[in-house]
Design an enzyme around this catalytic site. Structure first.
Site, PDB file in Angstrom:
ATOM      1  N   ASN A  44       0.744  -1.177   0.001  1.00 37.79           N
ATOM      2  CA  ASN A  44       0.032  -0.095  -0.052  1.00 37.79           C
ATOM      3  C   ASN A  44       0.847   1.217  -0.075  1.00 37.79           C
ATOM      4  O   ASN A  44      -0.004   2.167  -0.109  1.00 37.79           O
ATOM      5  CB  ASN A  44      -1.031   0.127   1.108  1.00 37.79           C
ATOM      6  CG  ASN A  44      -2.085  -1.020   0.896  1.00 37.79           C
ATOM      7  OD1 ASN A  44      -2.152  -1.419  -0.289  1.00 37.79           O
ATOM      8  ND2 ASN A  44      -2.866  -1.290   2.222  1.00 37.79           N
ATOM      9  N   CYS A  99     -17.168  -3.812  -3.767  1.00 35.75           N
ATOM     10  CA  CYS A  99     -15.967  -4.775  -3.667  1.00 35.75           C
ATOM     11  C   CYS A  99     -16.798  -5.871  -3.091  1.00 35.75           C
ATOM     12  O   CYS A  99     -17.615  -5.555  -2.467  1.00 35.75           O
ATOM     13  CB  CYS A  99     -14.463  -4.227  -3.139  1.00 35.75           C
ATOM     14  SG  CYS A  99     -14.460  -4.170  -1.539  1.00 35.75           S
ATOM     15  N   ARG A 157     -17.617   0.829  -0.958  1.00 38.01           N
ATOM     16  CA  ARG A 157     -16.187   1.393  -0.876  1.00 38.01           C
ATOM     17  C   ARG A 157     -16.135   2.488  -1.814  1.00 38.01           C
ATOM     18  O   ARG A 157     -15.785   2.619  -2.951  1.00 38.01           O
ATOM     19  CB  ARG A 157     -15.176   0.335  -1.437  1.00 38.01           C
ATOM     20  CG  ARG A 157     -14.922  -0.698  -0.253  1.00 38.01           C
ATOM     21  CD  ARG A 157     -13.688  -1.379  -0.774  1.00 38.01           C
ATOM     22  NE  ARG A 157     -12.456  -0.802  -0.256  1.00 38.01           N
ATOM     23  CZ  ARG A 157     -11.042  -1.310  -0.619  1.00 38.01           C
ATOM     24  NH1 ARG A 157     -11.093  -2.459  -1.347  1.00 38.01           N
ATOM     25  NH2 ARG A 157     -10.069  -0.388  -0.465  1.00 38.01           N
ATOM     26  N   ASP A 202      -6.671  -3.901   8.037  1.00 37.50           N
ATOM     27  CA  ASP A 202      -5.995  -4.834   7.359  1.00 37.50           C
ATOM     28  C   ASP A 202      -5.438  -6.216   8.133  1.00 37.50           C
ATOM     29  O   ASP A 202      -5.052  -7.162   7.612  1.00 37.50           O
ATOM     30  CB  ASP A 202      -5.065  -4.240   6.548  1.00 37.50           C
ATOM     31  CG  ASP A 202      -5.295  -3.499   5.234  1.00 37.50           C
ATOM     32  OD1 ASP A 202      -6.847  -3.613   5.101  1.00 37.50           O
ATOM     33  OD2 ASP A 202      -4.821  -2.412   4.843  1.00 37.50           O
ATOM     34  N   ARG A 250      -2.218 -11.141  -4.381  1.00 34.32           N
ATOM     35  CA  ARG A 250      -2.262  -9.784  -4.835  1.00 34.32           C
ATOM     36  C   ARG A 250      -1.546  -9.103  -3.699  1.00 34.32           C
ATOM     37  O   ARG A 250      -1.032  -8.016  -3.916  1.00 34.32           O
ATOM     38  CB  ARG A 250      -3.840  -9.356  -4.569  1.00 34.32           C
ATOM     39  CG  ARG A 250      -4.607  -9.763  -5.782  1.00 34.32           C
ATOM     40  CD  ARG A 250      -6.077  -9.067  -5.790  1.00 34.32           C
ATOM     41  NE  ARG A 250      -5.906  -7.733  -5.619  1.00 34.32           N
ATOM     42  CZ  ARG A 250      -6.821  -6.725  -5.374  1.00 34.32           C
ATOM     43  NH1 ARG A 250      -8.075  -7.298  -5.025  1.00 34.32           N
ATOM     44  NH2 ARG A 250      -6.590  -5.439  -5.174  1.00 34.32           N
TER      45      ARG A 250
HETATM   46  N1  EPU Z   1     -14.375   6.246   2.156  1.00 34.30           N
HETATM   47  C1  EPU Z   1     -15.757   6.915   1.587  1.00 34.30           C
HETATM   48  N2  EPU Z   1     -15.227   7.560   0.536  1.00 34.30           N
HETATM   49  C2  EPU Z   1     -14.238   7.717  -0.135  1.00 34.30           C
HETATM   50  C3  EPU Z   1     -12.979   7.144   0.305  1.00 34.30           C
HETATM   51  C4  EPU Z   1     -13.329   6.171   1.369  1.00 34.30           C
HETATM   52  O1  EPU Z   1     -16.759   6.726   2.333  1.00 34.30           O
HETATM   53  O2  EPU Z   1     -14.137   8.459  -1.145  1.00 34.30           O
HETATM   54  C5  EPU Z   1     -14.652   5.411   3.269  1.00 34.30           C
HETATM   55  C6  EPU Z   1     -14.429   3.658   2.864  1.00 34.30           C
HETATM   56  O3  EPU Z   1     -15.627   3.164   2.310  1.00 34.30           O
HETATM   57  C7  EPU Z   1     -14.085   3.220   4.042  1.00 34.30           C
HETATM   58  C8  EPU Z   1     -12.904   4.426   4.816  1.00 34.30           C
HETATM   59  O4  EPU Z   1     -13.480   5.694   4.004  1.00 34.30           O
HETATM   60  O5  EPU Z   1     -15.107   2.866   5.041  1.00 34.30           O
HETATM   61  C9  EPU Z   1     -11.753   4.257   4.733  1.00 34.30           C
HETATM   62  O6  EPU Z   1     -11.271   4.180   3.268  1.00 34.30           O
HETATM   63  P1  EPU Z   1     -10.021   4.538   2.466  1.00 34.30           P
HETATM   64  O7  EPU Z   1     -10.224   5.294   1.702  1.00 34.30           O
HETATM   65  O8  EPU Z   1      -9.153   4.800   3.817  1.00 34.30           O
HETATM   66  O9  EPU Z   1      -9.449   3.127   2.063  1.00 34.30           O
HETATM   67  P2  EPU Z   1      -8.888   3.024   0.620  1.00 34.30           P
HETATM   68  O10 EPU Z   1      -7.774   3.978   0.489  1.00 34.30           O
HETATM   69  O11 EPU Z   1      -9.655   2.561  -0.278  1.00 34.30           O
HETATM   70  C10 EPU Z   1      -6.657   1.732   1.765  1.00 34.30           C
HETATM   71  C11 EPU Z   1      -5.891   0.440   1.718  1.00 34.30           C
HETATM   72  C12 EPU Z   1      -6.886  -0.995   1.976  1.00 34.30           C
HETATM   73  C13 EPU Z   1      -7.075  -0.367   3.548  1.00 34.30           C
HETATM   74  C14 EPU Z   1      -7.519   0.926   3.700  1.00 34.30           C
HETATM   75  C15 EPU Z   1      -7.977   1.480   5.250  1.00 34.30           C
HETATM   76  C16 EPU Z   1      -4.534   0.682  -0.267  1.00 34.30           C
HETATM   77  C17 EPU Z   1      -4.177   0.613  -1.617  1.00 34.30           C
HETATM   78  N3  EPU Z   1      -5.650   0.061   0.201  1.00 34.30           N
HETATM   79  O12 EPU Z   1      -7.918   1.568   0.979  1.00 34.30           O
HETATM   80  O13 EPU Z   1      -5.807  -2.133   1.978  1.00 34.30           O
HETATM   81  O14 EPU Z   1      -7.897  -1.451   4.087  1.00 34.30           O
HETATM   82  O15 EPU Z   1      -6.900   1.906   3.025  1.00 34.30           O
HETATM   83  O16 EPU Z   1      -6.843   1.161   6.069  1.00 34.30           O
HETATM   84  O17 EPU Z   1      -3.828   1.543   0.255  1.00 34.30           O
HETATM   85  C18 EPU Z   1      -5.445  -4.221   1.819  1.00 34.30           C
HETATM   86  O18 EPU Z   1      -4.298  -3.998   1.440  1.00 34.30           O
HETATM   87  O19 EPU Z   1      -6.072  -5.250   1.868  1.00 34.30           O
HETATM   88  C19 EPU Z   1      -6.557  -3.060   1.641  1.00 34.30           C
HETATM   89  C20 EPU Z   1      -7.801  -3.297   1.440  1.00 34.30           C
END
Ligand code: EPU
Length: 418
Positions: A23, A116, A121, A303, A395
């Protein structure tokens, strides 16, 4: 399709090297697209997701080469600011090209990721943030089209400190005109490293590691090299296995990134010690039940929620594990129950009643971290476990069977067609 087999209950011992963080490397790769030059990224884990991101880099026109953990990205040939559905649907992190390509080209077309396995998400924070920076956003045939001659600095206050939205907006704002302030920014080590990398590229970001980022826009960014931080989630997954099965040392980690995680493993009854770049865990005599609530960094990471549930299935008592980041992220629960675990889910909480033993079973991976929890359970279970759909684990985990085998586990992969 490959399957992973485990003959459980082997004692684990020895040491293992932790890979670079998935990440962290994914947004770093998209940041490199902002520069007209060659950036070299080291300690890049060889994962399905990094390979997918390399394909995306090449589709947008970058010239990449990847060998032995060293990835070279030449952004001077980038000419096609478009991320197609076929890639975005397999990896949501493809959305990270949105900010950088918009900033560099004034227009970008990225497929909307969709839902997803564990819920909707959404990406609304990314889009609202870009709109505040002055982008015109339209949706056309499932694609987001963002346009702006030059983004304009602004103040953005996230409803939730989203990792992805903070990264995307920080990249977009790096070359905006004027100053951008992001309130309620994510503070995850992966975002800290992204911001530090942007600064090495010539950006001017202050407040890194706090919830308030101040970004003074600069005209352009230049290429730069970077060594990716170790994967704290891979490390946490190995800690869960060590807590159940022996004494292992994880090398090449940054223990501070695991502070809240280590604290909880100690509460479970494990002996955990650290040096400046390693963590050693010794199995607990009795796994004490420890309730857990996931939270944004520095809290306990979502995670590692699935792996924590797997650990708690063998605790001497009951525990409650609540996910406040992703409310529906419990697809591992029915699979863990196939091992004989006793888990019920209500709303965003798993209620786990510890059992004396797990028994190996055929189970199915549903996402990256759910698969990791099945490996932890399979290693601790009596008898044979057969995990299907292992592409999910590929992945996010580099050479997972090899690493566990080097610690003494009996784990192997087989392609049933061969
Ligand atoms: N959210 C919204 N709107 C948005 C963006 C996020 O409502 O526009 C909500 C999401 O639905 C969730 C929360 O905010 O409830 C947090 O989501 P976040 O945006 O922080 O997650 P992400 O950036 O999509 C990254 C990691 C995930 C990890 C999360 C939380 C990467 C590529 N992915 O996802 O990693 O779970 O942060 O820490 O960095 C994994 O590696 O298995 C994985 C899923």
């Amino acid at each position: 399709m490959d399957k992973i087999f485990i003959e459980g209950q082997q004692t684990l011992s020895g040491s293992v090297q932790i890979s670079g963080a998935k990440n962290a490397v994914l947004p770093i790769m998209t940041a490199a697209l902002m520069a007209e030059g060659r950036s070299v990224v080291t300690r890049v884990p060889d994962l399905r997701d990094t390979r997918t991101m390399i394909r995306l880099m090449e589709i947008v026109g970058a010239t990449c080469s990847f060998e032995n953990g060293k990835l070279s990205i030449d952004g001077s040939t980038v000419n096609n600011p478009e991320a197609p559905y076929d890639l975005v649907k397999t990896m949501r992190a493809s959305f990270y090209v949105l900010g950088p390509l918009l900033a560099r080209f004034g227009v970008v077309k990225v497929s909307l990721p969709g839902g997803c396995a564990w819920g909707p998400r959404p990406v609304d924070f990314h889009l609202k943030g870009l709109e505040k920076l002055g982008a015109k956003i339209t949706l056309e045939s499932g694609y987001i089209i963002a346009e702006a001659k030059r983004l304009q600095g602004t103040k953005i206050n996230f409803e939730f400190p989203s990792v992805g939205a903070t990264g995307n907006i920080a990249m977009a704002a790096a070359t905006a005109e004027g100053t951008t302030i992001i309130e309620n920014a994510a503070r995850e080590p992966e975002i800290v490293q992204l911001c530090e990398y942007l600064n090495t590229m010539g950006a001017c970001i202050r407040g890194i590691g706090t919830t308030r980022l101040t970004i003074d826009g600069v005209e352009t960014l230049h290429s730069a090299d970077i060594d990716v931080i170790p994967d704290r989630i891979e490390a946490g997954t190995f800690l869960a296995a060590g807590a159940l099965l022996g004494e292992i040392t994880l090398n090449g980690v940054i223990p501070e990134h695991l502070d809240s995680v280590i604290l909880n493993f100690k509460e479970v009854g494990c002996n955990v010690s650290t040096t400046s770049n390693s963590v050693t865990i010794a199995q607990a005599d009795k796994i004490q039940p420890v309730d857990m609530t996931t939270a944004v960094y520095p809290g306990f990471p979502t995670d590692l929620q699935a792996q924590w549930v797997a650990l708690m299935t063998l605790a001497k008592g009951s525990s409650m594990i609540t996910d406040t980041v992703y409310h529906d992220r419990f697809s591992h629960v029915p699979e863990l129950n196939r091992f004989g675990a006793n888990i019920k889910v209500e709303n965003n909480t798993a209620f786990v009643r510890g059992v004396d033993a797990l028994v190996g079973a055929p189970v199915m991976s549903t996402d990256i971290r759910a698969s990791a929890s099945l490996i932890v359970a399979g290693l601790a279970a009596k008898g044979r476990t057969e995990i299907s759909r292992v592409y999910h684990i590929d992945r996010g985990y580099e050479q997972i069977e090899e690493k566990f085998r080097s610690l003494g586990a009996n784990i192997w992969r087989k392609n049933p067609i061969v």
